[in-house]
Every structure is written in C-alpha cells, then in structure tokens.
Design a protein around this motif. Structure first.
Motif, PDB file in Angstrom:
ATOM      1  N   ALA A 185      -2.788 -10.830  -2.966  1.00  0.00           N
ATOM      2  CA  ALA A 185      -3.653 -11.384  -1.834  1.00  0.00           C
ATOM      3  C   ALA A 185      -3.255 -12.829  -1.565  1.00  0.00           C
ATOM      4  N   VAL A 186      -2.963 -13.754  -2.262  1.00  0.00           N
ATOM      5  CA  VAL A 186      -2.689 -15.297  -2.018  1.00  0.00           C
ATOM      6  C   VAL A 186      -1.083 -15.308  -1.788  1.00  0.00           C
ATOM      7  N   GLY A 187      -0.410 -14.466  -2.388  1.00  0.00           N
ATOM      8  CA  GLY A 187       1.300 -14.826  -2.305  1.00  0.00           C
ATOM      9  C   GLY A 187       1.786 -15.473  -3.089  1.00  0.00           C
ATOM     10  N   ILE A 188       1.528 -15.417  -4.261  1.00  0.00           N
ATOM     11  CA  ILE A 188       1.930 -16.529  -5.462  1.00  0.00           C
ATOM     12  C   ILE A 188       2.346 -15.572  -6.768  1.00  0.00           C
ATOM     13  N   SER A 189       3.325 -16.281  -7.483  1.00  0.00           N
ATOM     14  CA  SER A 189       3.804 -15.473  -8.573  1.00  0.00           C
ATOM     15  C   SER A 189       2.795 -15.467  -9.712  1.00  0.00           C
ATOM     16  N   TYR A 190       2.877 -14.440 -10.761  1.00  0.00           N
ATOM     17  CA  TYR A 190       1.626 -14.430 -11.657  1.00  0.00           C
ATOM     18  C   TYR A 190       1.990 -15.705 -12.610  1.00  0.00           C
ATOM     19  N   ARG A 191       2.972 -16.044 -12.654  1.00  0.00           N
ATOM     20  CA  ARG A 191       3.593 -17.293 -13.493  1.00  0.00           C
ATOM     21  C   ARG A 191       2.614 -18.537 -12.810  1.00  0.00           C
ATOM     22  N   GLN A 192       2.870 -18.721 -11.701  1.00  0.00           N
ATOM     23  CA  GLN A 192       2.011 -19.786 -10.793  1.00  0.00           C
ATOM     24  C   GLN A 192       0.224 -19.679 -11.344  1.00  0.00           C
ATOM     25  N   LEU A 193       0.003 -18.531 -11.293  1.00  0.00           N
ATOM     26  CA  LEU A 193      -1.583 -18.333 -11.121  1.00  0.00           C
ATOM     27  C   LEU A 193      -1.790 -18.587 -12.761  1.00  0.00           C
ATOM     28  N   ASP A 194      -1.154 -17.910 -13.709  1.00  0.00           N
ATOM     29  CA  ASP A 194      -1.241 -18.287 -14.991  1.00  0.00           C
ATOM     30  C   ASP A 194      -1.130 -19.859 -15.354  1.00  0.00           C
ATOM     31  N   TYR A 195      -0.350 -20.430 -14.960  1.00  0.00           N
ATOM     32  CA  TYR A 195      -0.260 -21.917 -15.242  1.00  0.00           C
ATOM     33  C   TYR A 195      -1.473 -22.691 -14.738  1.00  0.00           C
ATOM     34  N   TRP A 196      -1.820 -22.359 -13.374  1.00  0.00           N
ATOM     35  CA  TRP A 196      -2.832 -23.026 -12.733  1.00  0.00           C
ATOM     36  C   TRP A 196      -4.396 -22.903 -13.309  1.00  0.00           C
ATOM     37  N   LEU A 198      -6.502 -26.003 -13.028  1.00  0.00           N
ATOM     38  CA  LEU A 198      -6.691 -26.492 -11.649  1.00  0.00           C
ATOM     39  C   LEU A 198      -7.418 -25.318 -10.937  1.00  0.00           C
ATOM     40  N   VAL A 199      -7.236 -24.027 -11.067  1.00  0.00           N
ATOM     41  CA  VAL A 199      -8.255 -23.046 -10.530  1.00  0.00           C
ATOM     42  C   VAL A 199      -8.327 -21.918 -11.492  1.00  0.00           C
ATOM     43  N   VAL A 200      -9.619 -22.398 -12.061  1.00  0.00           N
ATOM     44  CA  VAL A 200      -9.909 -21.419 -13.115  1.00  0.00           C
ATOM     45  C   VAL A 200     -10.787 -20.132 -12.486  1.00  0.00           C
ATOM     46  N   PRO A 201     -10.651 -19.026 -12.863  1.00  0.00           N
ATOM     47  CA  PRO A 201     -11.473 -17.771 -12.570  1.00  0.00           C
ATOM     48  C   PRO A 201     -12.799 -17.798 -12.932  1.00  0.00           C
ATOM     49  N   SER A 202     -13.585 -17.746 -11.734  1.00  0.00           N
ATOM     50  CA  SER A 202     -15.338 -18.069 -11.922  1.00  0.00           C
ATOM     51  C   SER A 202     -16.026 -16.642 -12.374  1.00  0.00           C
ATOM     52  N   VAL A 203     -15.377 -15.694 -12.243  1.00  0.00           N
ATOM     53  CA  VAL A 203     -16.083 -14.445 -12.541  1.00  0.00           C
ATOM     54  C   VAL A 203     -15.756 -14.135 -14.327  1.00  0.00           C
ATOM     55  N   VAL A 229      -9.545 -17.984  -2.200  1.00  0.00           N
ATOM     56  CA  VAL A 229      -9.516 -18.808  -0.798  1.00  0.00           C
ATOM     57  C   VAL A 229      -8.968 -20.098  -1.532  1.00  0.00           C
ATOM     58  N   VAL A 230      -9.477 -20.553  -2.588  1.00  0.00           N
ATOM     59  CA  VAL A 230      -9.110 -21.814  -3.168  1.00  0.00           C
ATOM     60  C   VAL A 230      -7.373 -21.838  -3.623  1.00  0.00           C
ATOM     61  N   LEU A 231      -7.069 -20.712  -4.209  1.00  0.00           N
ATOM     62  CA  LEU A 231      -5.602 -20.406  -4.651  1.00  0.00           C
ATOM     63  C   LEU A 231      -4.886 -20.523  -3.351  1.00  0.00           C
ATOM     64  N   LYS A 232      -5.147 -19.853  -2.151  1.00  0.00           N
ATOM     65  CA  LYS A 232      -4.533 -20.014  -0.946  1.00  0.00           C
ATOM     66  C   LYS A 232      -4.310 -21.374  -0.720  1.00  0.00           C
ATOM     67  N   ALA A 258      -8.253 -32.828  -4.321  1.00  0.00           N
ATOM     68  CA  ALA A 258      -8.896 -31.946  -3.243  1.00  0.00           C
ATOM     69  C   ALA A 258      -9.541 -31.231  -3.933  1.00  0.00           C
ATOM     70  N   ILE A 259      -8.943 -30.216  -4.776  1.00  0.00           N
ATOM     71  CA  ILE A 259      -9.668 -29.124  -5.191  1.00  0.00           C
ATOM     72  C   ILE A 259     -10.969 -29.448  -5.862  1.00  0.00           C
ATOM     73  N   GLU A 260     -10.951 -30.615  -6.674  1.00  0.00           N
ATOM     74  CA  GLU A 260     -12.220 -30.908  -7.484  1.00  0.00           C
ATOM     75  C   GLU A 260     -13.265 -31.098  -6.398  1.00  0.00           C
ATOM     76  N   ALA A 261     -12.970 -31.583  -5.283  1.00  0.00           N
ATOM     77  CA  ALA A 261     -14.067 -31.694  -4.298  1.00  0.00           C
ATOM     78  C   ALA A 261     -14.557 -30.587  -3.469  1.00  0.00           C
ATOM     79  N   LEU A 262     -13.569 -29.563  -3.586  1.00  0.00           N
ATOM     80  CA  LEU A 262     -14.108 -28.167  -2.975  1.00  0.00           C
ATOM     81  C   LEU A 262     -14.740 -27.615  -3.750  1.00  0.00           C
ATOM     82  N   ARG A 263     -14.721 -27.574  -5.307  1.00  0.00           N
ATOM     83  CA  ARG A 263     -15.329 -26.702  -6.293  1.00  0.00           C
ATOM     84  C   ARG A 263     -16.692 -26.709  -6.155  1.00  0.00           C
ATOM     85  N   SER A 264     -17.392 -27.945  -5.551  1.00  0.00           N
ATOM     86  CA  SER A 264     -18.825 -27.839  -5.617  1.00  0.00           C
ATOM     87  C   SER A 264     -19.450 -27.061  -4.261  1.00  0.00           C
TER      88      SER A 264
END
Length: 195
Positions: A37-48, A53-58, A76-79, A97-103
């Motif tokens: 959906a976001v257009g990234i590699s699994y390696r990027q997602l795993d690293y983040w 950086l972006v932890v799954p909230s579910v 959306v945050v990943l995008k 920037a992401i820290e400010a968006l998390r809330s």
C-alpha cells in the motif's frame, strides 16, 4: 517539527478525506500489505518498526508466529515517511516530524500539510500558512497528508485486511511475516507454487 508563526484557524480540513470504511483500530494490515500500500520494501518497514520510527499500533510482533498489524493511520504515517525520505529529508528530522504527528488523530492528520526546505519540516493547517511559508522562502516541497489518505485508501481497496481483535496466528500461512530478505524471497516462491 515547526509550526508557522501565526497558526490561525484550521481551515485546511478537507471533507471526506478521512479513512471512511478504514476506521482506525477496527482492522489491521499485515506488514506485506502495508509495504504494498505504501510502496516500500519489507526491509524498510521492519527497520522502521525495530527503531521505533513507525511502530504498528494495532499489534506489534511478539515472538515467532505472530505478525505486526498496522492501522490505517500507521499506513498514512508510513507514506509520509517515504515521501520525506524521497525528498531528501534526513532520518533525524523525519523522526522529529513523526513524533509531532503521533499524537494526532486520523481526522486531524487529514488537515495537515507538511512543508520542508530539505532540513526543517513545518506543519501547516491552512492554505494561508502554506502561502506564508512559501512567500518567506522556507518551503521547497510540500506533502498534503489528505492526499496520502486518498492514495492509501485506493491501494487498500484491493488488499487484504483483518479484524484488529482477531487471533494472532490466523492465516499466517497465507501471508507469512518474514524477518529477512532471504526469507521474503522464499515466502514469495512458496506462494507462487501454491497459487
């Protein structure tokens, strides 16, 4: 993340941009689906995820056989992270920037436009704030988060989701989470043979 000096009213809200049927927290998206959906590699997602950086909230991965589940808001945050990286913003500035968006809630995110000069990321909530930054020479590129909502919604329309409260180990064989690039390739080959 910096806000413009005169925030003014939040007139930048866009009607109908929210997740609609993708109500945050009701369904989750596995890592492979999030990548698609976001257009990234699994390696990027795993690293983040591992570097927070972006932890799954579910649901975060909690051992062998479990998988991460990302909410619509997480996607959306990943995008946004991907777009900031593509624009050359440093990972350190993206983290701020992401820290400010998390809330922010899902609907609140839809009304935000991020403007950056490549170094600093500014949060704008109205068209006037965007114009003010551009006239001040501070903006080089912008990311309308509402646009990211629409892109993610379009991508998710043909991708699988699962109930957020569902069992952790269901359909693991159908869409395995993988820990490395080698495992990912093996999983792809197995899916190709099975399907």
């Amino acid at each position: 993340m910096h806000e413009p000096r005169d925030p003014g009213p939040s007139s930048g809200q866009q009607a109908g941009v929210g997740p609609g049927s993708f109500a945050d927290g009701e369904v989750g998206y596995r890592g492979v689906t999030a990548c698609s959906a976001v257009g990234i590699s699994y390696r990027q997602l795993d690293y983040w995820a591992r570097t927070a950086l972006v932890v799954p909230s579910v649901r975060d991965a909690s051992g062998s056989g479990t998988s991460r589940l990302y909410s619509f808001r997480d996607l959306v945050v990943l995008k946004v992270v991907k777009r900031l990286l593509d624009a050359g913003v440093s990972l350190q500035n993206i983290r701020r920037a992401i820290e400010a968006l998390r809330s922010r809630g899902v609907d609140d995110l839809a009304g935000i436009t991020l403007i950056s000069d490549g170094t600093t990321v500014y949060e704008c909530r109205s068209p006037e704030e965007v114009v003010d930054l551009l006239q001040g020479g501070q903006g080089v590129f912008g990311i309308a988060i509402g646009g990211a909502f629409k892109e993610i919604q379009g991508s998710l329309s043909h991708l699988p989701a699962e109930p957020a409260g569902g069992p952790e180990r269901d359909v693991v064989a159908a869409e395995p989470e993988v820990d490395s690039v080698g495992d990912e390739l093996a999983a792809r080959r197995a899916r190709r043979r099975a399907g």
